[in-house]
Structures are given as C-alpha cells and as structure tokens.
Write a protein that holds these residues in place. Structure first.
Motif, PDB file in Angstrom:
ATOM      1  N   SER A   1     -18.733  55.400  27.631  1.00  0.00           N
ATOM      2  CA  SER A   1     -18.715  54.509  28.784  1.00  0.00           C
ATOM      3  C   SER A   1     -18.823  55.246  30.097  1.00  0.00           C
ATOM      4  CB  SER A   1     -17.440  53.654  28.772  1.00  0.00           C
ATOM      5  OG  SER A   1     -16.299  54.460  29.005  1.00  0.00           O
TER       6      SER A   1
ATOM      7  N   LYS B   1     -36.548  49.469  14.873  1.00  0.00           N
ATOM      8  CA  LYS B   1     -36.354  48.232  15.628  1.00  0.00           C
ATOM      9  C   LYS B   1     -35.726  47.128  14.778  1.00  0.00           C
ATOM     10  CE  LYS B   1     -39.644  48.738  19.347  1.00  0.00           C
ATOM     11  NZ  LYS B   1     -40.759  48.115  20.067  1.00  0.00           N
TER      12      LYS B   1
ATOM     13  N   ALA C   1     -27.627  43.228  23.922  1.00  0.00           N
ATOM     14  CA  ALA C   1     -26.703  43.535  25.021  1.00  0.00           C
ATOM     15  C   ALA C   1     -27.462  43.634  26.343  1.00  0.00           C
ATOM     16  CB  ALA C   1     -25.944  44.825  24.730  1.00  0.00           C
ATOM     17  N   ARG C   2     -28.615  44.294  26.333  1.00  0.00           N
ATOM     18  CA  ARG C   2     -29.423  44.408  27.564  1.00  0.00           C
ATOM     19  C   ARG C   2     -29.917  43.037  28.021  1.00  0.00           C
ATOM     20  NH1 ARG C   2     -32.329  48.571  24.974  1.00  0.00           N
ATOM     21  NH2 ARG C   2     -34.238  47.391  25.253  1.00  0.00           N
ATOM     22  N   LEU C   3     -30.412  42.231  27.070  1.00  0.00           N
ATOM     23  CA  LEU C   3     -30.888  40.892  27.430  1.00  0.00           C
ATOM     24  C   LEU C   3     -29.766  40.054  28.052  1.00  0.00           C
ATOM     25  CD1 LEU C   3     -33.028  39.900  24.297  1.00  0.00           C
ATOM     26  CD2 LEU C   3     -33.872  40.477  26.587  1.00  0.00           C
TER      27      LEU C   3
ATOM     28  N   TYR D   1     -30.195  49.095  16.958  1.00  0.00           N
ATOM     29  CA  TYR D   1     -31.254  48.776  17.921  1.00  0.00           C
ATOM     30  C   TYR D   1     -31.107  47.337  18.412  1.00  0.00           C
ATOM     31  CZ  TYR D   1     -35.758  48.113  20.134  1.00  0.00           C
ATOM     32  OH  TYR D   1     -36.731  47.830  21.051  1.00  0.00           O
TER      33      TYR D   1
ATOM     34  N   THR E   1     -28.521  45.279  18.422  1.00  0.00           N
ATOM     35  CA  THR E   1     -27.332  45.004  19.239  1.00  0.00           C
ATOM     36  C   THR E   1     -27.505  45.552  20.653  1.00  0.00           C
ATOM     37  OG1 THR E   1     -26.198  46.924  18.290  1.00  0.00           O
ATOM     38  CG2 THR E   1     -25.668  44.762  17.349  1.00  0.00           C
ATOM     39  N   GLN E   2     -28.108  46.748  20.772  1.00  0.00           N
ATOM     40  CA  GLN E   2     -28.364  47.299  22.107  1.00  0.00           C
ATOM     41  C   GLN E   2     -29.347  46.420  22.866  1.00  0.00           C
ATOM     42  OE1 GLN E   2     -27.184  49.915  23.889  1.00  0.00           O
ATOM     43  NE2 GLN E   2     -25.666  50.298  22.314  1.00  0.00           N
ATOM     44  N   PHE E   3     -30.369  45.945  22.180  1.00  0.00           N
ATOM     45  CA  PHE E   3     -31.378  45.107  22.820  1.00  0.00           C
ATOM     46  C   PHE E   3     -30.766  43.780  23.284  1.00  0.00           C
ATOM     47  CE2 PHE E   3     -35.036  42.105  22.593  1.00  0.00           C
ATOM     48  CZ  PHE E   3     -35.758  42.644  23.653  1.00  0.00           C
TER      49      PHE E   3
ATOM     50  N   GLN F   1     -26.988  41.125  29.468  1.00  0.00           N
ATOM     51  CA  GLN F   1     -26.557  41.675  30.749  1.00  0.00           C
ATOM     52  C   GLN F   1     -27.522  41.283  31.864  1.00  0.00           C
ATOM     53  OE1 GLN F   1     -25.893  45.904  30.989  1.00  0.00           O
ATOM     54  NE2 GLN F   1     -24.774  45.673  32.888  1.00  0.00           N
ATOM     55  N   ILE F   2     -28.818  41.380  31.603  1.00  0.00           N
ATOM     56  CA  ILE F   2     -29.816  40.988  32.601  1.00  0.00           C
ATOM     57  C   ILE F   2     -29.660  39.508  32.947  1.00  0.00           C
ATOM     58  CG2 ILE F   2     -32.298  40.628  32.969  1.00  0.00           C
ATOM     59  CD1 ILE F   2     -32.663  43.272  31.277  1.00  0.00           C
ATOM     60  N   ASP F   3     -29.478  38.682  31.923  1.00  0.00           N
ATOM     61  CA  ASP F   3     -29.309  37.243  32.141  1.00  0.00           C
ATOM     62  C   ASP F   3     -28.055  36.969  32.967  1.00  0.00           C
ATOM     63  OD1 ASP F   3     -29.924  34.318  31.337  1.00  0.00           O
ATOM     64  OD2 ASP F   3     -27.829  34.598  30.739  1.00  0.00           O
TER      65      ASP F   3
END
Length: 174
Positions: A173, A26, A37-39, A31, A33-35, A41-43
């Motif tokens: 992708s 973690k 990116a998810r945050l 890890y 950068t992926q996290f 994208q959700i926002d």
C-alpha cells in the motif's frame, strides 16, 4: 547551429505472436481482480469528483464517520494499510480542513484524529456516490450476483490475509 534532422519513423512491424501454451494471464483471478478494482475506482472517482476527495481519503473519512476519534495506528489497522500511507492521507485531509489531530490529555504521546464540521459535511455526498455505484452494479450484474461476488471476495480475502503478513500488506500500500 545544429539543424534538427528528423529520421523517418520505420513502419511498425507486425506484433510477434508467441504460441507457448494455453495460459492466458488475462483470464486469471489476479488480473481480473486488479482490472475490476481499477474500473470501480475510476467509476467512484467520477461520482465523487465534485467533492475533491480521492477514494483513499474517502476510506479514511468512512472509518472516522463510524468511530471517532481514532489514532493513526488504529486507522492503519482497520484499513489494512501502512501507518506511513495513512499519515500521508491524514496530512492531505488536515490541509483540506477535514480533520484535526489532537493529543490525548492523559497520554501526550497519543494523537487522535477528529473530523471537523467540514469533514462531517462530506459524509452525505460521498455516501451518495457510493450508493450510486452500488445501484449501477446491481443494475448491470444483478443484485444476487453482486451479493454472491461480495461474499466470495470477502471469504477469499479472509483466507488469503492469513498467508500474507501485515508488513507485506503495508509494503504494497505504500
């Protein structure tokens, strides 16, 4: 007729702790950068939810707002994603009435992607969502930190892009 007999659920055992070494995945760049990116994208999805557009569709529209028309191949190249992935996104945008595909008169094999009036109308609400997200990042992280992080990630992407083939990027992708 069978009776549905439920077996009692065993009490959950305490999780096993494995102490191998001090490597904590973690805490790694992949890890984190992926996290992030998810945050993000959700926002962003919550900010543009009223448009009915997914972030991937917004990226395609963004390219078309900058340069229109573009071919599917050119969109894939600009977005660093596979032609098939772009094709699926274009199908959704076309069904929604946001783009049109038109064959070139000079070369009937080439299909160019054009925005419809409805596609152009989404520019402002998507831009407002993106700007609001950038303002939030500036507020939470500080504008200087956001600029430094953006430059660092842009440089890292350019250096890493050379070590990953376009085919591999497209596979990820799709």
């Amino acid at each position: 007729m069978k009776k549905n007999i439920r077996k009692p659920i065993p009490e959950e055992a305490e999780p096993e702790i494995h102490e191998h070494d001090d490597f904590l995945f973690k805490d790694t760049l992949p890890y984190q950068t992926q996290f992030i990116a998810r945050l993000l994208q959700i926002d962003y999805m919550s900010r543009i939810a009223q448009t009915g557009i997914a972030p991937a569709q917004a990226f395609v529209l963004g390219e078309l707002w900058m340069t229109e028309p573009l071919s599917q191949v050119e969109l894939a190249r600009r977005l660093d994603i596979g032609k098939a992935t772009v094709g699926q996104t274009l199908n959704r945008l076309e069904r929604a009435g946001l783009i049109e595909r038109r064959r070139l008169m000079t070369d009937r094999r080439v299909i160019m992607i054009h925005l419809t009036d409805k596609g152009w109308a989404l520019r402002e609400p998507l831009k407002v969502g993106a700007k609001a997200q950038l303002d939030m990042l500036d507020e939470r992280l500080g504008a200087d930190e956001v600029r430094r992080l953006t430059v660092l990630l842009t440089e890292a992407a350019a250096k890493l892009r050379a070590s990953v083939s376009i085919a591999e990027l497209q596979d990820v992708s799709e």
